[in-house]
Scaffold this active site. Structure first.
Site, mmCIF file in Angstrom:
data_model
loop_
_atom_site.group_PDB
_atom_site.id
_atom_site.type_symbol
_atom_site.label_atom_id
_atom_site.label_comp_id
_atom_site.label_asym_id
_atom_site.label_seq_id
_atom_site.Cartn_x
_atom_site.Cartn_y
_atom_site.Cartn_z
ATOM 1 N N ASN A 82 38.010 46.414 50.831
ATOM 2 C CA ASN A 82 37.628 45.365 50.554
ATOM 3 C C ASN A 82 36.046 45.341 52.261
ATOM 4 O O ASN A 82 35.325 44.808 51.584
ATOM 5 C CB ASN A 82 37.647 44.122 50.119
ATOM 6 C CG ASN A 82 38.481 43.866 49.182
ATOM 7 O OD1 ASN A 82 38.639 43.962 48.489
ATOM 8 N ND2 ASN A 82 39.319 42.568 49.647
ATOM 9 N N HIS B 273 32.226 44.005 50.863
ATOM 10 C CA HIS B 273 32.451 43.765 49.659
ATOM 11 C C HIS B 273 32.442 42.460 49.170
ATOM 12 O O HIS B 273 32.271 41.508 48.168
ATOM 13 C CB HIS B 273 33.837 44.391 48.621
ATOM 14 C CG HIS B 273 34.026 45.688 48.482
ATOM 15 N ND1 HIS B 273 34.129 46.763 49.547
ATOM 16 C CD2 HIS B 273 34.550 46.197 47.115
ATOM 17 C CE1 HIS B 273 33.903 47.629 48.160
ATOM 18 N NE2 HIS B 273 33.993 47.638 47.107
ATOM 19 N N HIS C 265 26.749 48.400 42.016
ATOM 20 C CA HIS C 265 28.180 48.028 43.190
ATOM 21 C C HIS C 265 28.081 49.162 45.015
ATOM 22 O O HIS C 265 28.247 48.153 45.934
ATOM 23 C CB HIS C 265 29.550 48.748 42.683
ATOM 24 C CG HIS C 265 30.600 47.858 43.133
ATOM 25 N ND1 HIS C 265 30.611 46.779 43.448
ATOM 26 C CD2 HIS C 265 31.417 48.853 44.245
ATOM 27 C CE1 HIS C 265 31.672 46.503 44.364
ATOM 28 N NE2 HIS C 265 32.358 47.500 44.490
ATOM 29 N N GLU D 21 47.740 44.050 47.145
ATOM 30 C CA GLU D 21 46.666 42.951 48.495
ATOM 31 C C GLU D 21 47.036 42.277 49.110
ATOM 32 O O GLU D 21 45.855 41.048 49.462
ATOM 33 C CB GLU D 21 45.323 43.101 47.831
ATOM 34 C CG GLU D 21 43.854 43.430 48.701
ATOM 35 C CD GLU D 21 42.750 43.191 47.821
ATOM 36 O OE1 GLU D 21 42.499 43.354 46.763
ATOM 37 O OE2 GLU D 21 41.942 41.786 48.262
ATOM 38 N N LYS E 178 43.679 48.363 40.289
ATOM 39 C CA LYS E 178 42.858 47.254 39.629
ATOM 40 C C LYS E 178 42.437 47.421 38.992
ATOM 41 O O LYS E 178 41.859 47.907 38.505
ATOM 42 C CB LYS E 178 42.056 46.652 41.024
ATOM 43 C CG LYS E 178 42.511 46.822 41.870
ATOM 44 C CD LYS E 178 41.944 46.222 42.813
ATOM 45 C CE LYS E 178 42.224 45.356 44.766
ATOM 46 N NZ LYS E 178 40.900 44.973 45.127
ATOM 47 N N GLU F 257 30.727 54.176 49.365
ATOM 48 C CA GLU F 257 32.316 53.845 49.202
ATOM 49 C C GLU F 257 33.382 54.904 50.324
ATOM 50 O O GLU F 257 34.046 54.840 50.705
ATOM 51 C CB GLU F 257 32.706 54.115 47.907
ATOM 52 C CG GLU F 257 32.589 52.446 47.003
ATOM 53 C CD GLU F 257 33.284 51.514 47.249
ATOM 54 O OE1 GLU F 257 33.912 51.261 48.096
ATOM 55 O OE2 GLU F 257 32.969 50.613 46.708
ATOM 56 N N ARG G 139 50.569 43.643 25.595
ATOM 57 C CA ARG G 139 51.584 43.288 26.506
ATOM 58 C C ARG G 139 51.387 45.130 27.531
ATOM 59 O O ARG G 139 52.446 44.665 28.461
ATOM 60 C CB ARG G 139 53.201 42.635 26.300
ATOM 61 C CG ARG G 139 52.920 41.672 25.963
ATOM 62 C CD ARG G 139 54.258 40.138 26.573
ATOM 63 N NE ARG G 139 54.364 39.244 25.582
ATOM 64 C CZ ARG G 139 54.496 38.992 24.150
ATOM 65 N NH1 ARG G 139 55.057 39.704 23.536
ATOM 66 N NH2 ARG G 139 54.214 37.645 23.632
ATOM 67 N N ARG H 55 45.788 46.209 52.803
ATOM 68 C CA ARG H 55 44.857 46.503 51.269
ATOM 69 C C ARG H 55 43.615 45.556 51.443
ATOM 70 O O ARG H 55 42.280 46.114 50.945
ATOM 71 C CB ARG H 55 45.303 46.204 49.751
ATOM 72 C CG ARG H 55 44.350 46.805 48.589
ATOM 73 C CD ARG H 55 44.977 47.073 47.268
ATOM 74 N NE ARG H 55 44.189 47.905 46.274
ATOM 75 C CZ ARG H 55 44.432 48.122 45.042
ATOM 76 N NH1 ARG H 55 45.795 48.104 44.671
ATOM 77 N NH2 ARG H 55 43.216 48.736 44.508
ATOM 78 N N LYS I 5 42.998 56.069 50.140
ATOM 79 C CA LYS I 5 42.809 55.365 49.494
ATOM 80 C C LYS I 5 44.326 55.262 48.805
ATOM 81 O O LYS I 5 44.935 54.179 48.517
ATOM 82 C CB LYS I 5 41.906 55.193 47.649
ATOM 83 C CG LYS I 5 41.886 54.107 46.622
ATOM 84 C CD LYS I 5 41.094 53.301 46.903
ATOM 85 C CE LYS I 5 41.152 52.175 46.243
ATOM 86 N NZ LYS I 5 40.897 51.307 44.965
ATOM 87 N N HIS J 228 29.294 41.187 47.089
ATOM 88 C CA HIS J 228 29.981 40.959 44.923
ATOM 89 C C HIS J 228 28.544 39.680 45.893
ATOM 90 O O HIS J 228 28.385 39.338 43.907
ATOM 91 C CB HIS J 228 31.284 40.190 45.901
ATOM 92 C CG HIS J 228 32.251 41.615 44.953
ATOM 93 N ND1 HIS J 228 33.621 41.274 45.123
ATOM 94 C CD2 HIS J 228 31.970 42.666 44.706
ATOM 95 C CE1 HIS J 228 34.213 42.279 45.198
ATOM 96 N NE2 HIS J 228 32.946 43.280 44.732
HETATM 97 N N1 GLY Z 1 38.258 48.275 45.310
HETATM 98 C C1 GLY Z 1 38.774 47.878 46.278
HETATM 99 C C2 GLY Z 1 40.944 47.932 46.073
HETATM 100 O O1 GLY Z 1 40.952 48.721 44.940
HETATM 101 O O2 GLY Z 1 41.419 47.404 46.666
#
Ligand code: GLY
Length: 360
Positions: free
Chosen positions: A241, A244, A261, A233, A139, A181, A117, A237, A223, A248
């Protein structure tokens, strides 16, 4: 030595950006640490394992390998890793050290999030992309057949150690892909970073240590700030994206085999830029600057064989799409973006077509 604080409700931790940062590891080990599991890839371990071994010495640890590649960021591997940890005596006092690129930091972080957990993780990213994005912000997770990063958890690390020395062995393609990035961070929040990347491309490609560290530190600062303001997010946040949603779709449509990526993000930023221009949100001059920098850090692999409709359909499957409303992050000037969920389908279709036509 730049150190950035990431302050989230889950925990506050430090991201260290420094040549030789791996040697700082003992500073961040928990006082009462049980078994340590280093989750890594064989290639990374062969190149850089000695550094980590030296940093941990004399503390014992177990090394768990799994195959890299976006196609391997799957639940099956999580189960295998967790079973190995249990067999090797892992318990609630154990620690994971995720040592590798974005696949390892995502999946290693997720194993830590769910084992017993939840046990702590220290992130030691070894690719540029993981250093400036994936390893910072908590993330973790992986891909389903249905799409990228569709399972996961927010699991903030104890620390992130960003050591630019390990970048020297990165394949050129991966190194360049990681810089998309950084370009993203410049476009969304830091015009000076964008201009630095625009003007210093040769020094960046030559891996000039001073320029590289300046870029990585600035990117990690952005970041860290964004994540500190919005861990889950629910607002700010989302700006991370940028590129992205489209990217994606491209990655998923090509089954994660054609584009790295960062390359997907590059194509996605191109499509988002065309979309913003078509909606009169972005000036011609800024559109040209963004497309110019994307070209300068390219090319990305050809998009030959891909067409607009399936990519547009993929956008609906993105996890940021809520009740069929796709959230687009769109630049309004270099250094500022907005999030919009009210964009006309025809405009989206036009932007995809233009981005496809430019990357044949
Ligand atoms: N890669 C996008 C984020 O970490 O929110």
């Amino acid at each position: 030595m730049p150190r950035f604080s990431v302050a989230t409700p889950q925990r506050t931790y430090t991201a260290v950006v420094e040549r030789g940062a791996i040697a700082r590891l003992p500073e961040f080990l928990p006082a009462k640490c049980g078994r340590i599991f280093v989750v890594t890839e064989r290639g990374v371990w062969d190149l850089h394992g000695a550094r980590l071994r030296a940093a941990l010495s004399p503390t014992p640890f177990e090394t768990l390998f799994f195959a890299g590649g976006e196609e391997n960021k799957r639940l099956a591997h999580v189960e295998t890793l967790a079973e190995q940890m249990a067999e090797l005596g892992g318990d609630r006092s154990s620690l994971v050290i995720a040592f590798g690129g974005g696949i390892v930091t995502d999946l290693g972080g997720f194993v830590a999030a769910i084992f017993m957990r939840g046990i702590p993780v220290i992130q030691i990213p070894t690719t540029l992309l993981a250093q400036v994005d994936a390893a910072v912000g908590g993330k973790t997770g992986g891909n389903l057949v249905a799409g990228k990063n569709l399972f996961g958890a927010f699991h903030q690390p104890l620390a992130v150690l960003i050591d630019s020395e390990v970048l020297a062995t990165l394949p050129v393609r991966e190194y360049r892909a990681g810089h998309y990035e950084n370009i993203k961070h410049g476009i969304i929040a830091a015009a000076p970073l964008f201009r630095l990347m625009e003007q210093q491309r040769e020094a960046v490609f030559a891996q000039d240590p001073a320029i590289l560290e300046q870029i990585v530190a600035e990117s990690v600062r952005i970041k860290a700030e964004v994540v500190s303001a919005d861990e889950r997010e629910s607002g700010l946040r989302r700006i991370l994206n940028f590129g992205h949603t489209f990217g994606h779709a491209l990655e998923a449509e090509t089954k994660y085999t054609r584009f790295l990526h960062g390359e997907g993000v590059s194509w996605g930023m191109r499509a988002a830029t065309h979309l913003a221009r078509a909606l009169n949100m972005l000036s011609d001059a800024d559109t040209e600057s963004i497309l110019g920098v994307l070209n300068a850090y390219g090319p990305i692999p050809s998009v030959a064989g891909l067409s607009t409709q399936p990519l547009q359909a993929r956008l609906l499957k993105d996890k940021k799409t809520v009740q069929s409303r796709i959230h687009f992050v769109l630049p309004v000037k270099i250094g500022e973006v907005v999030v919009r969920a009210d964009i006309d389908e025809n405009a989206v279709c036009g932007a995809i077509e233009r981005a496809l036509a430019e990357c044949q």
